[in-house]
Design a protein around this motif. Structure first.
Motif, PDB file in Angstrom:
ATOM      1  N   LEU A 162      -4.201 -21.559  53.609  1.00  0.00           N
ATOM      2  CA  LEU A 162      -4.674 -20.300  54.183  1.00  0.00           C
ATOM      3  C   LEU A 162      -5.831 -20.613  55.120  1.00  0.00           C
ATOM      4  CD1 LEU A 162      -4.518 -17.163  54.191  1.00  0.00           C
ATOM      5  CD2 LEU A 162      -6.213 -17.186  52.352  1.00  0.00           C
ATOM      6  N   LEU A 163      -5.716 -20.168  56.374  1.00  0.00           N
ATOM      7  CA  LEU A 163      -6.790 -20.330  57.346  1.00  0.00           C
ATOM      8  C   LEU A 163      -7.521 -18.999  57.481  1.00  0.00           C
ATOM      9  CD1 LEU A 163      -4.807 -22.221  60.170  1.00  0.00           C
ATOM     10  CD2 LEU A 163      -6.041 -23.200  58.212  1.00  0.00           C
ATOM     11  N   CYS A 164      -8.820 -19.012  57.395  1.00  0.00           N
ATOM     12  CA  CYS A 164      -9.604 -17.769  57.454  1.00  0.00           C
ATOM     13  C   CYS A 164     -10.587 -17.849  58.611  1.00  0.00           C
ATOM     14  CB  CYS A 164     -10.383 -17.556  56.164  1.00  0.00           C
ATOM     15  SG  CYS A 164      -9.407 -17.719  54.654  1.00  0.00           S
ATOM     16  N   ASP A 165     -10.426 -16.973  59.600  1.00  0.00           N
ATOM     17  CA  ASP A 165     -11.330 -16.946  60.748  1.00  0.00           C
ATOM     18  C   ASP A 165     -12.325 -15.799  60.581  1.00  0.00           C
ATOM     19  OD1 ASP A 165     -12.638 -16.929  63.185  1.00  0.00           O
ATOM     20  OD2 ASP A 165     -10.831 -17.290  64.372  1.00  0.00           O
ATOM     21  N   GLU A 166     -13.518 -16.113  60.101  1.00  0.00           N
ATOM     22  CA  GLU A 166     -14.569 -15.095  59.892  1.00  0.00           C
ATOM     23  C   GLU A 166     -14.038 -13.899  59.098  1.00  0.00           C
ATOM     24  OE1 GLU A 166     -17.648 -15.520  60.671  1.00  0.00           O
ATOM     25  OE2 GLU A 166     -17.753 -16.906  62.364  1.00  0.00           O
ATOM     26  N   ALA A 167     -13.349 -14.185  57.996  1.00  0.00           N
ATOM     27  CA  ALA A 167     -12.617 -13.146  57.275  1.00  0.00           C
ATOM     28  C   ALA A 167     -13.505 -12.062  56.670  1.00  0.00           C
ATOM     29  CB  ALA A 167     -11.785 -13.794  56.161  1.00  0.00           C
ATOM     30  N   THR A 168     -14.789 -12.351  56.477  1.00  0.00           N
ATOM     31  CA  THR A 168     -15.660 -11.345  55.852  1.00  0.00           C
ATOM     32  C   THR A 168     -16.761 -10.869  56.791  1.00  0.00           C
ATOM     33  OG1 THR A 168     -17.021 -13.107  54.899  1.00  0.00           O
ATOM     34  CG2 THR A 168     -15.273 -12.217  53.506  1.00  0.00           C
ATOM     35  N   SER A 169     -16.732 -11.328  58.040  1.00  0.00           N
ATOM     36  CA  SER A 169     -17.857 -11.023  58.938  1.00  0.00           C
ATOM     37  C   SER A 169     -17.961  -9.553  59.313  1.00  0.00           C
ATOM     38  CB  SER A 169     -17.753 -11.868  60.209  1.00  0.00           C
ATOM     39  OG  SER A 169     -17.820 -13.230  59.868  1.00  0.00           O
ATOM     40  N   PRO A 173     -22.054  -6.500  52.452  1.00  0.00           N
ATOM     41  CA  PRO A 173     -22.243  -7.571  51.461  1.00  0.00           C
ATOM     42  C   PRO A 173     -21.429  -7.393  50.170  1.00  0.00           C
ATOM     43  CG  PRO A 173     -24.345  -6.946  52.394  1.00  0.00           C
ATOM     44  CD  PRO A 173     -23.337  -5.980  52.940  1.00  0.00           C
ATOM     45  N   GLN A 174     -21.349  -6.177  49.657  1.00  0.00           N
ATOM     46  CA  GLN A 174     -20.604  -6.008  48.409  1.00  0.00           C
ATOM     47  C   GLN A 174     -19.107  -6.267  48.612  1.00  0.00           C
ATOM     48  OE1 GLN A 174     -21.081  -2.339  46.144  1.00  0.00           O
ATOM     49  NE2 GLN A 174     -19.178  -2.813  45.046  1.00  0.00           N
ATOM     50  N   THR A 175     -18.569  -5.689  49.691  1.00  0.00           N
ATOM     51  CA  THR A 175     -17.151  -5.895  49.991  1.00  0.00           C
ATOM     52  C   THR A 175     -16.880  -7.367  50.276  1.00  0.00           C
ATOM     53  OG1 THR A 175     -17.218  -3.696  50.960  1.00  0.00           O
ATOM     54  CG2 THR A 175     -15.239  -4.975  51.344  1.00  0.00           C
ATOM     55  N   THR A 176     -17.820  -8.016  50.973  1.00  0.00           N
ATOM     56  CA  THR A 176     -17.699  -9.455  51.220  1.00  0.00           C
ATOM     57  C   THR A 176     -17.547 -10.197  49.899  1.00  0.00           C
ATOM     58  OG1 THR A 176     -18.937  -9.446  53.293  1.00  0.00           O
ATOM     59  CG2 THR A 176     -18.948 -11.504  52.049  1.00  0.00           C
ATOM     60  N   GLY A 177     -18.391  -9.839  48.920  1.00  0.00           N
ATOM     61  CA  GLY A 177     -18.331 -10.485  47.605  1.00  0.00           C
ATOM     62  C   GLY A 177     -16.969 -10.304  46.950  1.00  0.00           C
ATOM     63  N   GLU A 178     -16.393  -9.103  47.086  1.00  0.00           N
ATOM     64  CA  GLU A 178     -15.084  -8.837  46.471  1.00  0.00           C
ATOM     65  C   GLU A 178     -13.988  -9.664  47.141  1.00  0.00           C
ATOM     66  OE1 GLU A 178     -16.467  -4.268  45.444  1.00  0.00           O
ATOM     67  OE2 GLU A 178     -14.782  -4.595  46.822  1.00  0.00           O
ATOM     68  N   VAL A 179     -14.050  -9.735  48.473  1.00  0.00           N
ATOM     69  CA  VAL A 179     -13.027 -10.506  49.192  1.00  0.00           C
ATOM     70  C   VAL A 179     -13.171 -12.004  48.880  1.00  0.00           C
ATOM     71  CG1 VAL A 179     -12.218 -11.209  51.498  1.00  0.00           C
ATOM     72  CG2 VAL A 179     -12.640  -8.791  50.994  1.00  0.00           C
ATOM     73  N   LEU A 180     -14.419 -12.473  48.768  1.00  0.00           N
ATOM     74  CA  LEU A 180     -14.620 -13.890  48.422  1.00  0.00           C
ATOM     75  C   LEU A 180     -14.092 -14.185  47.021  1.00  0.00           C
ATOM     76  CD1 LEU A 180     -18.182 -14.658  49.881  1.00  0.00           C
ATOM     77  CD2 LEU A 180     -15.941 -15.126  50.892  1.00  0.00           C
ATOM     78  N   ALA A 181     -14.292 -13.226  46.101  1.00  0.00           N
ATOM     79  CA  ALA A 181     -13.767 -13.413  44.739  1.00  0.00           C
ATOM     80  C   ALA A 181     -12.243 -13.479  44.760  1.00  0.00           C
ATOM     81  CB  ALA A 181     -14.255 -12.280  43.834  1.00  0.00           C
ATOM     82  N   LEU A 182     -11.639 -12.661  45.609  1.00  0.00           N
ATOM     83  CA  LEU A 182     -10.178 -12.698  45.738  1.00  0.00           C
ATOM     84  C   LEU A 182      -9.721 -14.049  46.313  1.00  0.00           C
ATOM     85  CD1 LEU A 182      -7.323 -11.516  45.756  1.00  0.00           C
ATOM     86  CD2 LEU A 182      -7.875 -10.339  47.894  1.00  0.00           C
ATOM     87  N   LEU A 183     -10.448 -14.521  47.325  1.00  0.00           N
ATOM     88  CA  LEU A 183     -10.073 -15.816  47.923  1.00  0.00           C
ATOM     89  C   LEU A 183     -10.210 -16.945  46.900  1.00  0.00           C
ATOM     90  CD1 LEU A 183     -11.582 -15.486  51.522  1.00  0.00           C
ATOM     91  CD2 LEU A 183      -9.176 -15.401  50.850  1.00  0.00           C
TER      92      LEU A 183
END
Ligand SMILES: Nc1ncnc2c1ncn2[C@@H]1O[C@H](COP(=O)(O)OP(=O)(O)OP(=O)(O)O)[C@@H](O)[C@H]1O
Ligand SMILES: [Mg+2]
Length: 338
Positions: A162-169, A173-183
């Protein structure tokens, strides 16, 4: 460890002369999470496009699972590409298709019939936490949900990478944390190798095994994440690390701290394995020195503590000097006490 992705001396020069990627070599181990950080224009997106075959290198080679992309014809490149999923900062969903339609799209392209594609898509949406959202349209979803659809669409064909180009930018911050947990689950539970690019060191701190720092198309530093955070060698790396950790205060902040706190300011690094902080308490006690904690913090990097604390020491001059000298013993100097 086998390499899922390997770049050997890769250069990308665009017509007109812009060199976006310059002699980059790196290895992404199968099953690992590899981060590339760099400022805008460093060449990160171009690097990803070289990995998924959207750009051809001007020099050097890109290998996936040991196969040189350039040596594969278009026909043999196709199944290799199918082993790569990609997600983007702006999600890049089809606005006119439902969530289910977005996720079944690559499956239909891969030749699955309608029913099989639907079943696989629903299973994947369930994995990303969007069961029951299939009939909605992207614009009816939050940013975090849209990125989950992006992840489901990328994973539906069960890629190895899986290639991620600035996937959480684009996320808070909270949503970023959720997406990182999913990744992280994508990596751990599905065994998918992740290559991500970001300008946020926080993403590297929470998710990556290894990191490379890019500047002007080149990799200026790379290594295991804790090592790079604890001992950044290149100034650009050090600046990125400071953005994710409380480091030694400098400039105007140091001036303000000096004005606010009488006593001598000392910054003590907290590095796993270098027991500087453990020495502090007996040194203070033996010399009858008091302290106020004025700055700093300790973060967890890959399950190990890392950071620094700045103390204002109060006591007689000779006693304070003895503490500072004690802290500045050779072992501590190596750890960077100042
Ligand atoms: N198709 C192209 N033609 C010419 N120059 C390009 C092209 N694509 C990228 N560049 C140049 O290559 C350099 C690297 O661009 P790239 O998009 O890879 O950087 P980036 O690290 O992804 O930046 P950002 O963080 O802003 O997304 C930039 O100077 C850019 O202008
Ligand atoms: Mg980019």
């Amino acid at each position: 460890m086998t390499a899922a992705i390997e770049l050997r001396g890769v250069r990308k020069e665009f017509p007109g002369g812009a060199v976006a990627v310059d002699d980059v070599s790196l290895t992404v181990g199968a099953g690992s999470v590899f981060g590339v950080v760099g400022h805008s224009g460093a060449g990160k997106s171009t690097l990803l496009r070289l990995v998924n075959g959207l750009e051809e290198p001007t020099a050097g080679s890109v290998l996936l699972d040991g196969q040189d992309l350039a040596a594969l014809g278009e026909r043999r490149l196709r199944p290799v590409r199918r082993d790569i999923g990609m997600i983007f900062q702006q999600f890049n969903l089809f606005r006119s298709r439902t969530v289910l339609g977005n996720v079944t799209y690559p499956l239909r392209l891969a030749g699955l019939d309608r029913a099989a594609a639907r079943a696989r898509a629903e299973e994947t949406l369930d994995f990303v936490g969007l069961a029951g959202h299939g009939k909605r349209y992207p614009e009816q979803l939050s940013g975090g949900q849209r990125q989950r659809v992006g992840i489901a669409r990328a994973l539906a064909t069960r890629p190895k990478v899986l290639l991620c180009d600035e996937a959480t930018s684009a996320l808070d911050p909270q949503t970023t944390g959720e997406v990182l947990a999913l990744l992280r689950r994508v990596n751990r539970e599905l065994g998918v190798t992740i290559l991500l690019i970001t300008h946020e060191m926080e993403v590297v701190r929470t998710l990556c095994d290894r990191v490379a720092v890019m500047e002007d198309g080149r990799v200026v530093e790379s290594g295991e994440v804790y090592e790079v955070f604890a001992r950044p060698a290149h100034p650009t790396t050090a600046a990125f690390v400071r953005s994710a950790l409380h480091g030694e205060p400098d400039g105007p902040l140091l001036e303000r701290l000096r004005a606010r706190h009488p006593g001598r300011l000392v910054t003590v690094p907290v590095v796993d394995g270098a027991a500087v902080l453990d020495d502090l308490s007996p040194l203070l006690r033996e010399n009858g020195v008091d302290f106020t904690l004025v700055h700093g913090g300790v973060a967890e990097v890959r399950g190990r503590p890392l950071g620094s604390v700045t103390l204002a020491l109060r006591g007689g001059d000779a006693a304070v000097e003895a503490v500072v000298r004690g802290l500045a013993a050779p072992a501590q100097r190596e750890a960077g006490v100042r």
